[in-house]
Motif scaffolding. Structure first.
Motif, PDB file in Angstrom:
ATOM      1  N   MET A   1     121.202  62.406 -16.502  1.00 32.35           N
ATOM      2  CA  MET A   1     121.266  61.255 -17.502  1.00 32.35           C
ATOM      3  C   MET A   1     121.175  59.771 -16.416  1.00 32.35           C
ATOM      4  N   LYS A   2     120.074  59.101 -17.246  1.00 29.01           N
ATOM      5  CA  LYS A   2     119.933  57.635 -16.293  1.00 29.01           C
ATOM      6  C   LYS A   2     121.031  57.016 -16.107  1.00 29.01           C
ATOM      7  N   LYS A   3     120.907  56.302 -15.011  1.00 31.48           N
ATOM      8  CA  LYS A   3     122.349  55.349 -14.844  1.00 31.48           C
ATOM      9  C   LYS A   3     121.786  54.032 -15.489  1.00 31.48           C
ATOM     10  N   SER A   4     122.973  53.269 -15.967  1.00 32.46           N
ATOM     11  CA  SER A   4     122.632  51.915 -16.257  1.00 32.46           C
ATOM     12  C   SER A   4     122.999  50.687 -15.453  1.00 32.46           C
ATOM     13  N   VAL A   5     122.428  49.772 -15.590  1.00 29.39           N
ATOM     14  CA  VAL A   5     122.709  48.390 -14.568  1.00 29.39           C
ATOM     15  C   VAL A   5     122.738  47.154 -15.626  1.00 29.39           C
ATOM     16  N   LEU A   6     123.870  46.441 -15.502  1.00 30.26           N
ATOM     17  CA  LEU A   6     123.756  45.134 -16.303  1.00 30.26           C
ATOM     18  C   LEU A   6     123.441  44.083 -15.371  1.00 30.26           C
ATOM     19  N   VAL A   7     122.542  43.167 -15.030  1.00 27.63           N
ATOM     20  CA  VAL A   7     122.156  42.174 -14.384  1.00 27.63           C
ATOM     21  C   VAL A   7     122.684  40.939 -14.952  1.00 27.63           C
ATOM     22  N   VAL A   8     123.524  40.131 -14.395  1.00 27.34           N
ATOM     23  CA  VAL A   8     123.701  38.833 -15.021  1.00 27.34           C
ATOM     24  C   VAL A   8     123.523  37.840 -13.871  1.00 27.34           C
ATOM     25  N   GLU A   9     122.557  37.047 -14.400  1.00 28.88           N
ATOM     26  CA  GLU A   9     121.740  35.829 -13.581  1.00 28.88           C
ATOM     27  C   GLU A   9     121.163  35.006 -14.479  1.00 28.88           C
ATOM     28  N   GLN A  36     128.946  34.810 -21.754  1.00 30.57           N
ATOM     29  CA  GLN A  36     129.302  35.331 -23.066  1.00 30.57           C
ATOM     30  C   GLN A  36     128.221  36.512 -23.409  1.00 30.57           C
ATOM     31  N   GLN A  37     126.908  36.461 -23.098  1.00 32.51           N
ATOM     32  CA  GLN A  37     125.818  37.573 -23.064  1.00 32.51           C
ATOM     33  C   GLN A  37     126.400  38.921 -22.342  1.00 32.51           C
ATOM     34  N   ALA A  38     126.650  38.588 -21.133  1.00 28.65           N
ATOM     35  CA  ALA A  38     127.191  39.658 -20.194  1.00 28.65           C
ATOM     36  C   ALA A  38     128.536  40.230 -20.791  1.00 28.65           C
ATOM     37  N   ILE A  39     129.472  39.699 -21.303  1.00 30.73           N
ATOM     38  CA  ILE A  39     130.563  40.317 -21.825  1.00 30.73           C
ATOM     39  C   ILE A  39     130.155  41.173 -22.967  1.00 30.73           C
ATOM     40  N   SER A  40     129.299  40.563 -24.020  1.00 30.61           N
ATOM     41  CA  SER A  40     128.929  41.425 -25.018  1.00 30.61           C
ATOM     42  C   SER A  40     128.347  42.639 -24.780  1.00 30.61           C
ATOM     43  N   LEU A  41     127.078  42.595 -23.854  1.00 31.52           N
ATOM     44  CA  LEU A  41     126.590  43.653 -23.382  1.00 31.52           C
ATOM     45  C   LEU A  41     127.534  44.847 -22.721  1.00 31.52           C
ATOM     46  N   LEU A  42     128.451  44.168 -21.852  1.00 29.19           N
ATOM     47  CA  LEU A  42     129.596  45.040 -21.242  1.00 29.19           C
ATOM     48  C   LEU A  42     130.303  45.912 -22.388  1.00 29.19           C
ATOM     49  N   ASN A  43     130.790  45.454 -23.384  1.00 31.66           N
ATOM     50  CA  ASN A  43     131.410  46.084 -24.414  1.00 31.66           C
ATOM     51  C   ASN A  43     130.578  47.132 -25.229  1.00 31.66           C
ATOM     52  N   GLN A  44     129.101  46.467 -25.370  1.00 30.90           N
ATOM     53  CA  GLN A  44     128.249  47.152 -26.108  1.00 30.90           C
ATOM     54  C   GLN A  44     127.703  48.618 -25.487  1.00 30.90           C
ATOM     55  N   HIS A  45     127.446  48.315 -24.273  1.00 35.39           N
ATOM     56  CA  HIS A  45     126.771  49.268 -23.534  1.00 35.39           C
ATOM     57  C   HIS A  45     127.410  50.112 -22.271  1.00 35.39           C
ATOM     58  N   LYS A  46     128.390  49.749 -21.849  1.00 32.49           N
ATOM     59  CA  LYS A  46     129.208  50.115 -20.663  1.00 32.49           C
ATOM     60  C   LYS A  46     128.283  50.547 -19.654  1.00 32.49           C
ATOM     61  N   PRO A  47     128.017  49.733 -18.852  1.00 31.91           N
ATOM     62  CA  PRO A  47     126.948  50.062 -17.804  1.00 31.91           C
ATOM     63  C   PRO A  47     127.508  50.942 -16.844  1.00 31.91           C
ATOM     64  N   ASP A  48     126.974  51.497 -15.716  1.00 34.25           N
ATOM     65  CA  ASP A  48     127.319  51.991 -14.643  1.00 34.25           C
ATOM     66  C   ASP A  48     127.640  51.258 -13.514  1.00 34.25           C
ATOM     67  N   VAL A  49     126.754  50.047 -13.488  1.00 35.17           N
ATOM     68  CA  VAL A  49     126.998  49.145 -12.608  1.00 35.17           C
ATOM     69  C   VAL A  49     126.557  47.686 -13.024  1.00 35.17           C
ATOM     70  N   VAL A  50     127.269  46.606 -12.555  1.00 31.78           N
ATOM     71  CA  VAL A  50     127.159  45.358 -12.972  1.00 31.78           C
ATOM     72  C   VAL A  50     126.640  44.391 -11.908  1.00 31.78           C
TER      73      VAL A  50
END
Length: 123
Positions: A1-9, A36-50
Motif C-alpha cells: 500500500m502506498k504511503k502518504s505525506v502531508l506537506v505543510v509549507e 487550518q488547511q493542515a489540520i483539516s487534511l490531517l483529520n481527513q486523510h491521516k497521513p503516514d508522515v507530516v
C-alpha cells in the motif's frame, strides 16, 4: 500500500519542490499552505508522515505537530522544517515532538531519505 505525506509549507516554490520529489518517489501527497488547511487534511486523510514548516503565516508548525499527535490510529511521523537554525536547535525534536528535522535550504534527496527512514520502506 502506498504511503502518504502531508506537506505543510506556505511558500509555493518550496512546497512544489517537496511535493514533486515525494510524488516522483511514489508517495500519495496532500498539501497545505497554512495551519487550518493542515489540520483539516490531517483529520481527513491521516497521513503516514507530516512535513511541517515551523513558520507559517496563520500560526506555526508546532500547532500542526500537536494536532498530528492527537490523530487516532497509527502514529504519524513528523519532520519539522525551518530556515531558522535556532528553532531547530532548541530541542525541536523533543520540545515539539518531531521525529526528525530539516534545515532550509535542503536538497530533495535529504527529504526523501528522511521520509523513507520514518515510514520504514523504500518505494
Amino acid at each position: 500500500m502506498k504511503k502518504s505525506v502531508l506537506v505543510v509549507e506556505d511558500h509555493s516554490s518550496q512546497r512544489k519542490m517537496m511535493v514533486d520529489a515525494l510524488q516522483r518517489a511514489g508517495y500519495i501527497i496532500y498539501q497545505a499552505a497554512d495551519v487550518q488547511q493542515a489540520i483539516s487534511l490531517l483529520n481527513q486523510h491521516k497521513p503516514d508522515v507530516v512535513v511541517a514548516d515551523m513558520h507559517l503565516p496563520s500560526g506555526d508548525g508546532t500547532e500542526v505537530i500537536r494536532e498530528a499527535r492527537k490523530v487516532a490510529g497509527a502514529p504519524i511521523a513528523i519532520v519539522a522544517v525551518s530556515i531558522d537554525l535556532a528553532i531547530l536547535n532548541q530541542n525541536t525534536i523533543s520540545v515539539n515532538q518531531a521525529d526528525a528535522y530539516l534545515s532550509k535550504p535542503f536538497h530533495p534527496r535529504e527529504l526523501l531519505k528522511l521520509v523513507e527512514e520514518l515510514v520504514g520502506v523504500s518505494l
